[in-house]
Each structure stands twice: as structure tokens, then as C-alpha cells.
Design a protein around this motif. Sequence first.
Motif, PDB file in Angstrom:
ATOM      1  N   ASP A 109       0.828  -1.215   0.000  1.00 39.26           N
ATOM      2  CA  ASP A 109       0.000   0.000   0.000  1.00 39.26           C
ATOM      3  C   ASP A 109       0.857   1.258   0.000  1.00 39.26           C
ATOM      4  O   ASP A 109       0.548   2.226  -0.719  1.00 39.26           O
ATOM      5  CB  ASP A 109      -0.925   0.011   1.228  1.00 39.26           C
ATOM      6  CG  ASP A 109      -2.030  -1.027   1.131  1.00 39.26           C
ATOM      7  OD1 ASP A 109      -2.294  -1.514   0.015  1.00 39.26           O
ATOM      8  OD2 ASP A 109      -2.624  -1.357   2.181  1.00 39.26           O
ATOM      9  N   GLU A 110       1.928   1.240   0.795  1.00 44.94           N
ATOM     10  CA  GLU A 110       2.779   2.430   0.849  1.00 44.94           C
ATOM     11  C   GLU A 110       3.527   2.661  -0.461  1.00 44.94           C
ATOM     12  O   GLU A 110       3.828   3.807  -0.822  1.00 44.94           O
ATOM     13  CB  GLU A 110       3.772   2.342   2.020  1.00 44.94           C
ATOM     14  CG  GLU A 110       4.665   1.114   2.039  1.00 44.94           C
ATOM     15  CD  GLU A 110       4.083  -0.011   2.861  1.00 44.94           C
ATOM     16  OE1 GLU A 110       4.884  -0.784   3.435  1.00 44.94           O
ATOM     17  OE2 GLU A 110       2.836  -0.151   2.925  1.00 44.94           O
ATOM     18  N   GLU A 111       3.813   1.584  -1.185  1.00 43.69           N
ATOM     19  CA  GLU A 111       4.449   1.739  -2.495  1.00 43.69           C
ATOM     20  C   GLU A 111       3.439   2.261  -3.509  1.00 43.69           C
ATOM     21  O   GLU A 111       3.748   3.149  -4.317  1.00 43.69           O
ATOM     22  CB  GLU A 111       5.027   0.401  -2.951  1.00 43.69           C
ATOM     23  CG  GLU A 111       6.216  -0.058  -2.124  1.00 43.69           C
ATOM     24  CD  GLU A 111       6.643  -1.484  -2.427  1.00 43.69           C
ATOM     25  OE1 GLU A 111       7.849  -1.768  -2.324  1.00 43.69           O
ATOM     26  OE2 GLU A 111       5.765  -2.325  -2.759  1.00 43.69           O
ATOM     27  N   LEU A 112       2.231   1.734  -3.465  1.00 40.68           N
ATOM     28  CA  LEU A 112       1.189   2.175  -4.390  1.00 40.68           C
ATOM     29  C   LEU A 112       0.847   3.651  -4.213  1.00 40.68           C
ATOM     30  O   LEU A 112       0.485   4.336  -5.173  1.00 40.68           O
ATOM     31  CB  LEU A 112      -0.070   1.330  -4.199  1.00 40.68           C
ATOM     32  CG  LEU A 112      -0.027  -0.101  -4.731  1.00 40.68           C
ATOM     33  CD1 LEU A 112      -1.211  -0.901  -4.219  1.00 40.68           C
ATOM     34  CD2 LEU A 112      -0.002  -0.114  -6.257  1.00 40.68           C
ATOM     35  N   SER A 113       0.958   4.125  -2.980  1.00 34.92           N
ATOM     36  CA  SER A 113       0.604   5.527  -2.712  1.00 34.92           C
ATOM     37  C   SER A 113       1.736   6.490  -3.055  1.00 34.92           C
ATOM     38  O   SER A 113       1.548   7.705  -3.033  1.00 34.92           O
ATOM     39  CB  SER A 113       0.217   5.708  -1.240  1.00 34.92           C
ATOM     40  OG  SER A 113       1.323   5.421  -0.396  1.00 34.92           O
ATOM     41  N   GLY A 114       2.902   5.952  -3.385  1.00 32.32           N
ATOM     42  CA  GLY A 114       4.042   6.798  -3.736  1.00 32.32           C
ATOM     43  C   GLY A 114       4.087   7.098  -5.226  1.00 32.32           C
ATOM     44  O   GLY A 114       3.124   6.877  -5.962  1.00 32.32           O
ATOM     45  N   SER A 115       5.229   7.599  -5.668  1.00 36.95           N
ATOM     46  CA  SER A 115       5.390   7.935  -7.078  1.00 36.95           C
ATOM     47  C   SER A 115       6.344   6.944  -7.744  1.00 36.95           C
ATOM     48  O   SER A 115       7.191   6.330  -7.094  1.00 36.95           O
ATOM     49  CB  SER A 115       5.928   9.363  -7.230  1.00 36.95           C
ATOM     50  OG  SER A 115       7.197   9.491  -6.597  1.00 36.95           O
ATOM     51  N   GLU A 280      -9.127 -15.667  -3.964  1.00 33.50           N
ATOM     52  CA  GLU A 280      -9.799 -14.463  -4.456  1.00 33.50           C
ATOM     53  C   GLU A 280      -8.771 -13.373  -4.767  1.00 33.50           C
ATOM     54  O   GLU A 280      -7.622 -13.441  -4.335  1.00 33.50           O
ATOM     55  CB  GLU A 280     -10.781 -13.943  -3.404  1.00 33.50           C
ATOM     56  CG  GLU A 280     -11.841 -14.951  -2.974  1.00 33.50           C
ATOM     57  CD  GLU A 280     -12.843 -15.252  -4.071  1.00 33.50           C
ATOM     58  OE1 GLU A 280     -13.011 -14.387  -4.966  1.00 33.50           O
ATOM     59  OE2 GLU A 280     -13.453 -16.331  -4.030  1.00 33.50           O
ATOM     60  N   LEU A 281      -9.219 -12.366  -5.491  1.00 35.41           N
ATOM     61  CA  LEU A 281      -8.372 -11.190  -5.706  1.00 35.41           C
ATOM     62  C   LEU A 281      -8.358 -10.337  -4.442  1.00 35.41           C
ATOM     63  O   LEU A 281      -9.328 -10.320  -3.680  1.00 35.41           O
ATOM     64  CB  LEU A 281      -8.896 -10.351  -6.870  1.00 35.41           C
ATOM     65  CG  LEU A 281      -8.884 -10.997  -8.264  1.00 35.41           C
ATOM     66  CD1 LEU A 281      -9.391  -9.992  -9.295  1.00 35.41           C
ATOM     67  CD2 LEU A 281      -7.496 -11.481  -8.638  1.00 35.41           C
ATOM     68  N   GLU A 282      -7.244  -9.656  -4.211  1.00 38.81           N
ATOM     69  CA  GLU A 282      -7.189  -8.719  -3.094  1.00 38.81           C
ATOM     70  C   GLU A 282      -8.197  -7.601  -3.334  1.00 38.81           C
ATOM     71  O   GLU A 282      -8.403  -7.162  -4.468  1.00 38.81           O
ATOM     72  CB  GLU A 282      -5.777  -8.137  -2.950  1.00 38.81           C
ATOM     73  CG  GLU A 282      -4.765  -9.114  -2.395  1.00 38.81           C
ATOM     74  CD  GLU A 282      -3.446  -8.450  -2.066  1.00 38.81           C
ATOM     75  OE1 GLU A 282      -3.399  -7.190  -2.038  1.00 38.81           O
ATOM     76  OE2 GLU A 282      -2.452  -9.165  -1.840  1.00 38.81           O
ATOM     77  N   THR A 283      -8.814  -7.134  -2.272  1.00 39.90           N
ATOM     78  CA  THR A 283      -9.801  -6.061  -2.392  1.00 39.90           C
ATOM     79  C   THR A 283      -9.126  -4.699  -2.233  1.00 39.90           C
ATOM     80  O   THR A 283      -8.004  -4.592  -1.734  1.00 39.90           O
ATOM     81  CB  THR A 283     -10.891  -6.211  -1.321  1.00 39.90           C
ATOM     82  OG1 THR A 283     -10.282  -6.190  -0.013  1.00 39.90           O
ATOM     83  CG2 THR A 283     -11.643  -7.525  -1.494  1.00 39.90           C
ATOM     84  N   GLY A 284      -9.827  -3.660  -2.677  1.00 42.89           N
ATOM     85  CA  GLY A 284      -9.353  -2.302  -2.489  1.00 42.89           C
ATOM     86  C   GLY A 284      -8.286  -1.866  -3.466  1.00 42.89           C
ATOM     87  O   GLY A 284      -7.619  -0.844  -3.249  1.00 42.89           O
ATOM     88  N   ARG A 285      -8.103  -2.610  -4.561  1.00 39.85           N
ATOM     89  CA  ARG A 285      -7.083  -2.250  -5.549  1.00 39.85           C
ATOM     90  C   ARG A 285      -7.739  -1.714  -6.821  1.00 39.85           C
ATOM     91  O   ARG A 285      -8.920  -1.904  -7.058  1.00 39.85           O
ATOM     92  CB  ARG A 285      -6.195  -3.458  -5.863  1.00 39.85           C
ATOM     93  CG  ARG A 285      -5.325  -3.852  -4.683  1.00 39.85           C
ATOM     94  CD  ARG A 285      -4.214  -4.787  -5.092  1.00 39.85           C
ATOM     95  NE  ARG A 285      -3.277  -4.979  -3.981  1.00 39.85           N
ATOM     96  CZ  ARG A 285      -1.997  -4.663  -4.021  1.00 39.85           C
ATOM     97  NH1 ARG A 285      -1.479  -4.123  -5.111  1.00 39.85           N
ATOM     98  NH2 ARG A 285      -1.217  -4.860  -2.984  1.00 39.85           N
ATOM     99  N   GLU A 286      -6.917  -1.043  -7.640  1.00 35.37           N
ATOM    100  CA  GLU A 286      -7.409  -0.514  -8.901  1.00 35.37           C
ATOM    101  C   GLU A 286      -7.883  -1.663  -9.796  1.00 35.37           C
ATOM    102  O   GLU A 286      -7.459  -2.810  -9.650  1.00 35.37           O
ATOM    103  CB  GLU A 286      -6.305   0.278  -9.608  1.00 35.37           C
ATOM    104  CG  GLU A 286      -5.809   1.500  -8.842  1.00 35.37           C
ATOM    105  CD  GLU A 286      -6.823   2.620  -8.825  1.00 35.37           C
ATOM    106  OE1 GLU A 286      -7.716   2.621  -9.701  1.00 35.37           O
ATOM    107  OE2 GLU A 286      -6.726   3.502  -7.946  1.00 35.37           O
ATOM    108  N   ALA A 287      -8.733  -1.323 -10.772  1.00 38.33           N
ATOM    109  CA  ALA A 287      -9.354  -2.350 -11.616  1.00 38.33           C
ATOM    110  C   ALA A 287      -8.334  -3.222 -12.337  1.00 38.33           C
ATOM    111  O   ALA A 287      -8.544  -4.417 -12.520  1.00 38.33           O
ATOM    112  CB  ALA A 287     -10.278  -1.677 -12.632  1.00 38.33           C
ATOM    113  N   ASN A 288      -7.210  -2.662 -12.753  1.00 36.60           N
ATOM    114  CA  ASN A 288      -6.221  -3.408 -13.531  1.00 36.60           C
ATOM    115  C   ASN A 288      -5.074  -3.940 -12.679  1.00 36.60           C
ATOM    116  O   ASN A 288      -4.096  -4.460 -13.230  1.00 36.60           O
ATOM    117  CB  ASN A 288      -5.664  -2.517 -14.646  1.00 36.60           C
ATOM    118  CG  ASN A 288      -6.741  -2.098 -15.623  1.00 36.60           C
ATOM    119  OD1 ASN A 288      -7.541  -2.915 -16.054  1.00 36.60           O
ATOM    120  ND2 ASN A 288      -6.779  -0.815 -15.956  1.00 36.60           N
TER     121      ASN A 288
END
Length: 368
Positions: A109-115, A280-288
Motif C-alpha cells: 500500500d505504501e508503495e502504491l501511494s508513492g510515485s 480471491e483477488l485482493e480487495t481495495g485495488r485498482e481495476a487493472n
Amino acid sequence: MNIKRIGSIAAIAIAGAVVLSSCAANESGSGDTAAPTSSSGTDYSKLSGTLTGSGASTQQTAQGVWAANFQNVASGVTVNYSPDGSGAGRKNFISGAADFAGSDAALKDEELSGSFDLCTDKAIDIPVYISPIAIAYKVDSVKELTLDAKTIAGIFSGKITKWNASEIADLNKGVDLPDTNITVVHRNDDSGTTYNFSQYLNVNASDVWTEEPSQTFPYSVGDSAKGTSGVASAMASASNAITYIDDSGAGDLDKAKLMVGDKATEISAEGAAKVVSDSELETGREANDVAIDIDRKDTAEGAWPLVLVSYAIACQEYKDADKGALVKGYLDYVVTQDAQEAAAKEAKSAALSSDLSEKAAKAVASIK
């Protein structure tokens, strides 16, 4: 292949990783695979340029096969892959030193929220490789061994230190276990294999494996080595030793059966694939962003819940459109049935299921 210095990744390391594994792929005949069908209609022959990947050492064999075979249909493209470890690969991708990453753990999550240096915005995880993790051992005269999660946790946390300890003996009636110390060999790098291994133990034996899932090995026990090949090399010179390793790197080491429910189960790519299909797929992630929430408690017949899903991490949209087209073209090939089956043959991995392949192909198609 032309090898160029890219960012902080050593050209020599890239050459060793890609040229050798690509040669192996060609020697095995996988380099002669017929041109696959592109899921997005991409004309591979029109692509040209150099791609640099960095990351999971588990993907090394598969990436060698993919890179070699991709050149048969996209002769203008050179793909370099350096097996630096999942954590290092993600860091190289985030900093722009690699065009894509290979990782046995999805972005945090912290990587996804970065640039991301190469991306206009976010990055996505695309499953490309499924493999069982082996509990491999080397003990004179012991050719049959069964372990459960609690016993594995005890061994690798340093609580069980003898091969003839009662916890092991109770699972192996009739096996002549030696009265010798156990040599534990584990990864010393930022490893997605370690993350999957520790997650499995934390879920199934939390009273023994008290540490949270981590990409770095959490206990001060045994010997350590870097990468899949480093662990395999350490095991080759060790005695009375045990390790966890992607099945592609286990070589001639003996492999323990795993207690899955009440059955001693042999390791198999099919069992690993079944667990992923049941998850299952992880929840709370972008569609792709196709990240899998692996069911570590799957006890179906033949299931192997000590499994890893390894991802290709790429930009949703690249700042350099030409680079985006190259990454998209290569990953479009990687998720084809032909590419998946070629890698499975060489790496003892499992090809993506039709359902997961469809999700992965849709995610690749969204790359710009």
C-alpha cells in the motif's frame, strides 16, 4: 543479446542472468516455439528497442525462456532481466532503473501511494508466474520426509534443532532420522519467496511462527544466501540441511511432503495452481491491479498452499509512450498460453489458468 548499463543495475549481472538462461532455453528446444497469438492484436514484429527488468530470482528461468522466445517473434527487441530479488526489483522499478519489475509479492500500500519515476501516475501488478515453494532437504539416508506447518515453523525459527526431534519423528514413523543438528539455510535478501513462506507459516502455525509475514527472514538461525541460486549453492555444500526454495531451483535436492489437512501431499505445480484458482483477488485495488489473496488454508485434494504468485509490475501509463508500447508488447506475449506453457516446462511452474490469464491479458491491454 546487446547488454547495456542501465541505472544502478550492473551490466555483468544482467548478462549472466539473461544470456545464460536464454541459451538454456534454446538448447532445450523452447526457443523454437511457434509464434503465439497476441491477445491484444499486437504485431510483435514491429516492436524494437531494449527492455530492462529486475526482480524476483524465482522468475529467472521463466524470464530466460520468455526473452529467448520473444526474440523469435520480435527480433527488434532485447529483453534483459536481472534476478536481484523481489524487493530490489520493486525499488529499481520505482526509481526508474528498470522498465518493469518481477516480484513474488504485489506492491505494498505504501508503495502504491508513492510515485513511480517512469509512470505518469500509478503502477499495476500482473500475475505471470505461479510456482510451488519446496521444503528441500539434504540428509544422508533420509529420502522420505513429511512435515506440517507447525514443525516447519519450529525448524526455521530455531525451536526444533535435531533431526530426530519428537515433532519430526511423530510425522515420520519408520524413518531412521539421525541424531544430528539441523542446518537451516534461508534467504538473506529482500525476498518475495521469504514473504510467501513466512505468510504460510504465520497463517497456519502462528503459535510457533510469531513474526508477521516479511520479505526478510525474521529469525537468527542457520546459514543464509542471496537469491534462489545462492540458496541452491549453499545447500549443495551443506549437510543435514533444510531450506525453502522455489521449485525451479530445487534441482536434485530431496523435497518433503507437506501435511495438507490430514494428508501427506507431494509438491506439484498442479497443486499450486489449484490453490491460486481457489483464491480471491485482493480487495481495495485498482481495476487493472490483479493481486491474489492466496488461500493459505486450502486443504483440497492435492492442494499445495505453500505457493507463490509472481508478478510483473509495470506502469499503467508510461511517460515515454514508446517504452510503454515495448512493455505492453512483451507482457502481452508473456501471458499467452504458449509462453506460459514454455516457462512451465523449463521452470516446473504452473501456467496461468484460463480465467487468470484473461484477467492478466486485460490488465496488460490497459498499459499505455
